[in-house]
Structures are given as structure tokens and as C-alpha cells.
Design a protein around this motif. Structure first.
Motif, mmCIF file in Angstrom:
data_model
loop_
_atom_site.group_PDB
_atom_site.id
_atom_site.type_symbol
_atom_site.label_atom_id
_atom_site.label_comp_id
_atom_site.label_asym_id
_atom_site.label_seq_id
_atom_site.Cartn_x
_atom_site.Cartn_y
_atom_site.Cartn_z
ATOM 1 N N ILE A 276 0.957 -1.289 0.063
ATOM 2 C CA ILE A 276 0.079 0.062 -0.109
ATOM 3 C C ILE A 276 0.953 1.289 0.053
ATOM 4 C CG2 ILE A 276 -2.059 1.177 0.966
ATOM 5 C CD1 ILE A 276 -2.686 -1.244 2.795
ATOM 6 N N THR A 277 0.689 2.105 -1.068
ATOM 7 C CA THR A 277 1.270 3.417 -1.155
ATOM 8 C C THR A 277 0.763 4.504 -1.170
ATOM 9 O OG1 THR A 277 1.574 3.287 -3.340
ATOM 10 C CG2 THR A 277 3.458 1.948 -2.109
ATOM 11 N N TYR A 278 1.113 5.484 -0.511
ATOM 12 C CA TYR A 278 0.442 6.805 -0.464
ATOM 13 C C TYR A 278 1.254 7.723 -1.255
ATOM 14 C CZ TYR A 278 -2.006 4.477 3.163
ATOM 15 O OH TYR A 278 -2.900 3.555 3.881
ATOM 16 N N THR A 279 0.721 8.676 -2.165
ATOM 17 C CA THR A 279 1.358 9.738 -2.833
ATOM 18 C C THR A 279 0.405 10.967 -2.911
ATOM 19 O OG1 THR A 279 2.397 8.260 -4.254
ATOM 20 C CG2 THR A 279 2.577 10.590 -4.767
ATOM 21 N N LYS A 280 0.803 12.013 -2.141
ATOM 22 C CA LYS A 280 -0.215 13.164 -1.966
ATOM 23 C C LYS A 280 -1.582 12.709 -1.791
ATOM 24 C CE LYS A 280 2.586 16.120 -5.116
ATOM 25 N NZ LYS A 280 2.527 16.999 -6.292
ATOM 26 N N ASP A 281 -2.621 12.931 -2.474
ATOM 27 C CA ASP A 281 -3.913 12.386 -2.291
ATOM 28 C C ASP A 281 -4.293 11.003 -2.830
ATOM 29 O OD1 ASP A 281 -3.967 13.301 -4.947
ATOM 30 O OD2 ASP A 281 -5.953 14.200 -4.660
ATOM 31 N N SER A 282 -3.375 10.343 -3.346
ATOM 32 C CA SER A 282 -3.504 9.095 -4.227
ATOM 33 C C SER A 282 -3.021 7.729 -3.143
ATOM 34 C CB SER A 282 -2.909 9.038 -5.215
ATOM 35 O OG SER A 282 -3.276 10.056 -6.259
ATOM 36 N N ILE A 283 -3.977 6.801 -3.427
ATOM 37 C CA ILE A 283 -3.451 5.632 -2.456
ATOM 38 C C ILE A 283 -3.308 4.489 -3.625
ATOM 39 C CG2 ILE A 283 -4.242 3.932 -0.881
ATOM 40 C CD1 ILE A 283 -6.008 6.388 0.258
ATOM 41 N N THR A 284 -2.394 3.632 -3.642
ATOM 42 C CA THR A 284 -2.404 2.507 -4.670
ATOM 43 C C THR A 284 -2.430 1.440 -3.828
ATOM 44 O OG1 THR A 284 -1.056 3.756 -6.337
ATOM 45 C CG2 THR A 284 -0.815 1.316 -6.350
ATOM 46 N N ILE A 285 -3.077 0.461 -3.836
ATOM 47 C CA ILE A 285 -3.382 -0.870 -3.398
ATOM 48 C C ILE A 285 -2.984 -2.086 -4.351
ATOM 49 C CG2 ILE A 285 -4.862 -2.464 -1.960
ATOM 50 C CD1 ILE A 285 -6.518 0.103 -1.186
ATOM 51 N N LYS A 286 -2.095 -2.791 -4.001
ATOM 52 C CA LYS A 286 -1.478 -3.847 -4.987
ATOM 53 C C LYS A 286 -1.603 -5.275 -4.107
ATOM 54 C CE LYS A 286 2.046 -5.128 -8.261
ATOM 55 N NZ LYS A 286 0.989 -5.340 -9.439
ATOM 56 N N PRO A 287 -2.858 -6.018 -4.547
ATOM 57 C CA PRO A 287 -2.807 -7.249 -4.007
ATOM 58 C C PRO A 287 -1.607 -8.008 -4.463
ATOM 59 C CG PRO A 287 -4.834 -6.693 -5.204
ATOM 60 C CD PRO A 287 -3.864 -5.711 -5.520
ATOM 61 N N PRO A 288 -1.214 -9.419 -3.711
ATOM 62 C CA PRO A 288 -0.090 -10.157 -3.870
ATOM 63 C C PRO A 288 -0.380 -10.866 -5.034
ATOM 64 C CG PRO A 288 -1.269 -11.039 -2.058
ATOM 65 C CD PRO A 288 -2.120 -9.756 -2.411
ATOM 66 N N VAL A 289 0.836 -11.279 -5.785
ATOM 67 C CA VAL A 289 0.988 -12.065 -6.875
ATOM 68 C C VAL A 289 0.400 -11.625 -8.221
ATOM 69 C CG1 VAL A 289 0.584 -14.673 -7.964
ATOM 70 C CG2 VAL A 289 0.695 -14.125 -5.259
ATOM 71 N N PHE A 290 -0.518 -11.105 -8.364
ATOM 72 C CA PHE A 290 -1.171 -10.688 -9.587
ATOM 73 C C PHE A 290 -0.730 -9.370 -10.229
ATOM 74 C CE2 PHE A 290 -4.349 -13.879 -7.854
ATOM 75 C CZ PHE A 290 -4.024 -14.915 -8.641
ATOM 76 N N GLU A 291 -1.103 -8.965 -11.277
ATOM 77 C CA GLU A 291 -0.574 -7.718 -11.886
ATOM 78 C C GLU A 291 -1.552 -6.673 -11.520
ATOM 79 O OE1 GLU A 291 -0.191 -5.597 -16.116
ATOM 80 O OE2 GLU A 291 -0.992 -7.535 -15.926
ATOM 81 N N GLY A 292 -2.958 -6.903 -11.287
ATOM 82 C CA GLY A 292 -3.975 -5.801 -10.764
ATOM 83 C C GLY A 292 -3.632 -5.258 -9.685
ATOM 84 N N TYR A 293 -4.186 -3.790 -9.681
ATOM 85 C CA TYR A 293 -4.054 -3.032 -8.604
ATOM 86 C C TYR A 293 -5.248 -2.054 -8.656
ATOM 87 C CZ TYR A 293 -1.781 0.302 -11.870
ATOM 88 O OH TYR A 293 -1.600 1.462 -12.914
#
Length: 404
Positions: A67-84
Motif C-alpha cells: 500500500i503506497t500513498y502519494t499526495k492524495d492518491s492511494i495504490t493498493i496492490k494485491p499479492p501475486v497478480f498484476e492488477g492494482y
């Protein structure tokens, strides 16, 4: 001067504080993905801390630690697969954005709200009971697309859990509810987003299966406790004139690996046709890793043949290595195909097979290099007793081959 320096320091500290993005609130969230026909596919996740959350699908708990935070954005990347998931904070209790699979050029509208533990909201009790076994026909009015499934469900009050099995694998952990006579089930794992809606009667149900926002098909089902799918060991086989499997594909170093190599000589070999994008392949790979941890015979080897949709060889190997690292896969996974997961193209690379019907497919080769069995698809943990039966049968058959 001293006052000026203190003022600059105070402004700097203030700006640093303002630049720190606000983290997700700890606790339960309810997320929705928009499919077709204005249907929303819900799932729940629990934020454990700033960098860890858990996605829930019935008995399946998926731990997410990217889980990464950049300014007002949040990125959630589940394990193994490419989708986020890429989202922005709308307010303290709401985030909104998209679920993205770049390799397939797919996006789905995503929204999540804090403090909601129910997957599906219901306003009335169930007036039917879906528990039991359902003989299912997907795309019943399209002969070229029609295939059979086996619905297996449990129900407690409004809540329903279970899965649909098919000859190519199961639809993994489905969870949902019945409101009146309307049943809705969903699953999200970072690769696939599944939604099933159906009207349920005493012995018949009719519904629609949505896969993401790019595909849907109708299905019908009838109660049939005795129904069984075709034997998974009879669907894929060697064509007449062949008694052996042969291939030569590269590993991540570019080295070409063949079944005739020294590392496979005089060993029982399990050849796994799979893809890093495939949830059923994930389940099978997890089991193979588990098996190898408790069975240390030097006379057995595994090798994966990956069929990847990634557009470049480099990206395909990146996805393969991510899968291997996350699962701790100790055996080689070779790149058999990239740019497409087309099964007809896959069969061309393995012309001795009558077809490639499913990812995964496991091919069992004895110590003399003879193909002894080919198992199409995989009954994963979501199938309960069938998964336990598969493991027992697998271990028994491998033991037989090892003792020959």
C-alpha cells in the motif's frame, strides 16, 4: 536573524506535515466495483495498519502488504497478480478510483467506504434456500459457448457461500446473500472480479455471471444432488502416435530447458501448464509448494510452463518471478508463450496434446519418460471435500510412480 531562522524552520515543518498523505482508517471497509448492467460487485477489506490490509472472500483471507500513498492518491496492490487499485481520498471515510490490469488494458470503477462490514446490503429475509448441489449450464442458448458447471452452496439465514466448479477449475471463494428470492455472490482476488446474480426457486435458478466489466453470460441451474462433472483425468490426452511429452522453453536467464535435460532424468516429473495471472493456477501452485515441503524425495521434479498475456517477454518473466517469490516456488517456471493466453496457440506449442483445455493442467510423467496421466483444471480450497480428495489422490498416484 534568529527569529527569521525559527520562522523558516516552522514553515518547513508545517509544509512537511501537510505533504504527508493521510492514511486509510483502521477497520472494516466495503468496496464496490462497477460491472455491466449497473450491477455493483462488492467485497470487504480490513485495514490493519498503514501498509497492510486483508481482503475477504468467504473463508479466503488475502493479506495485502503493498500500500503506497502519494499526495492524495492511494495504490493498493494485491499479492501475486498484476492488477492494482488506484484511488483518491474523497473524504475521511471514502476513497474512489479504478481497479486496473495494465497488461489487458482493463479498468473498473472502484469505490470504498469505511465502517461497512456487510458485503451485500439486504432489506428483507431470504424466502428460498439455495443450499445444496446445482447442475448448471452456462450460456445455455449458445452451443459454441455452452459449458457445464456444478454449483455447491451453503446458506445461513441470508448469507450464502460456495462456488461453481467447471471442467477447467472452480470460481474460487464466492460469498453473498439472498434477499427474497434474489441471490448475489461475488469474489475479488486482485486478478478476477466475479459477480453472480440469480433468481432462485425451489428447484430452478436463472441468472447472469459477470466477469469484470468486460464479459457476461447467462446461466441456468437445477437441483441435482447426484450431478458430477466429467472426469478431470479424461479430458486432455496424448494424440494417437504419441506416448511422450516434449518441449523446450526458456527460463528467466534465457537458458532453454527441456524434459530430456539431466535434471529430469530417471525422475517422476509433474509438468504444470499455468499462468501467473490465473487464480486456479495459484491454488495449484500453493499445493505443489506445500507438497514439496513435506515430501523430499530426490526422485521427483516439478516444472511449470507459463502462458502469459504480458505484451513483452521481460514483463512476462517479471510476473512469473513475482509469483515464484510470493509463493516460494522452488521449481523452474519456463516461459512457454507471451502476448496471449490463447489455448489453441498453446496447443500448437505442445502438438502431442489433443488440446489445451484449461489453465492449469498437470501432466504426470513417469521415470521412463512416459505420460501416465493428465489432469485438467484444479479443484481448489473453495471446493472443500473435493480439494481434500484431490490431495489424497495426488499423493497416492505420485507415491505409486515413485515406487515403480
Amino acid at each position: 536573524m534568529r527569529y527569521f531562522l525559527l520562522l523558516c524552520l516552522a514553515l518547513c515543518l508545517c509544509n512537511c506535515k501537510e505533504s504527508q498523505p493521510e492514511k486509510l482508517k483502521k477497520g472494516m471497509w466495503r468496496a464496490t466495483l462497477e460491472t455491466q448492467d449497473n450491477e455493483m460487485l462488492p467485497f470487504n477489506f480490513e485495514v490493519i495498519n498503514d501498509t497492510v490490509l486483508t481482503i475477504f472472500n468467504a473463508e479466503e483471507h488475502i493479506n495485502v502488504d503493498e500500500i503506497t500513498y502519494t499526495k492524495d492518491s492511494i495504490t493498493i496492490k494485491p499479492p501475486v497478480f498484476e492488477g492494482y487499485i488506484k484511488a483518491k481520498r474523497m473524504d475521511v471515510n471514502t476513497i474512489q478510483g479504478e481497479f486496473i490490469i495494465e497488461g489487458l488494458d482493463r479498468t473498473m470503477f472502484f469505490k470504498a467506504e469505511y465502517g461497512h462490514a456487510n458485503r451485500f446490503e439486504t432489506s428483507q429475509d431470504a424466502v428460498v434456500n439455495a443450499e445444496g448441489v446445482w447442475e448448471t449450464v452456462f450460456s445455455p442458448d449458445s452451443p459454441e459457448d455452452m459449458y457445464l458447471g456444478k454449483g455447491i452452496f451453503k446458506q445461513e439465514g441470508n448469507k450464502v457461500t460456495g462456488t461453481f466448479r467447471t471442467t477447467t477449475g472452480d470460481y474460487r471463494f464466492l460469498e453473498g446473500a439472498i434477499e427474497g428470492k434474489t441471490m448475489k455472490l461475488s469474489a475479488f482476488d486482485g486478478a478476477h472480479a466475479f459477480l453472480f446474480t440469480a433468481e432462485v426457486g425451489d428447484s430452478i435458478m436463472t441468472g447472469t455471471f459477470y466477469s469484470g466489466n468486460h464479459y457476461k453470460e447467462p446461466f441456468t441451474a437445477k437441483r441435482n444432488a447426484e450431478f458430477e462433472l466429467a472426469d478431470a483425468d479424461s479430458l486432455t490426452f496424448l494424440k494417437p502416435g504419441y506416448d511422450a511429452l516434449a518441449f523446450s522453453f526458456p527460463d528467466h536467464t534465457g537458458k532453454m530447458v527441456s524434459l530430456s535435460d539431466e535434471q529430469f532424468k530417471d525422475k517422476v516429473v509433474v509438468v504444470q501448464l499455468m499462468g501467473s495471472w490465473c487464480p486456479n493456477c495459484l491454488d495449484e501452485s500453493k499445493y505443489f509448494v506445500e507438497y514439496l515441503k513435506t515430501h523430499t524425495s530426490q526422485d521427483i521434479a516439478f516444472v511449470g510452463l507459463a502462458f502469459e498475456y504480458a505484451k513483452t517477454e521481460a514483463k512476462a518473466f517479471q510476473n512469473i518471478e513475482r509469483l515464484k517469490t510470493r509463493l516460494g516456488i522452488p521449481y523452474p517456471v519456463l516461459l512457454a508463450q507471451y502476448g496471449s493466453t490463447d489455448k489453441a496457440a498453446a496447443q500448437e506449442k505442445l502438438p502431442m496434446l489433443n488440446h489445451v483445455l484449461s489453465y492449469p493442467t498437470a501432466i504426470y510423467v513417469d521415470k521412463n519418460g512416459k505420460v501416465r496421466k493428465i489432469h485438467t483444471g484444479f479443484n481448489g480450497p473453495a471446493t472443500g471435500d473435493l480439494y481434500e480428495d484431490y490431495k489424497a489422490e495426488f499423493e497416492s498416484f505420485i507415491s505409486k510412480l515413485l515406487n515403480e
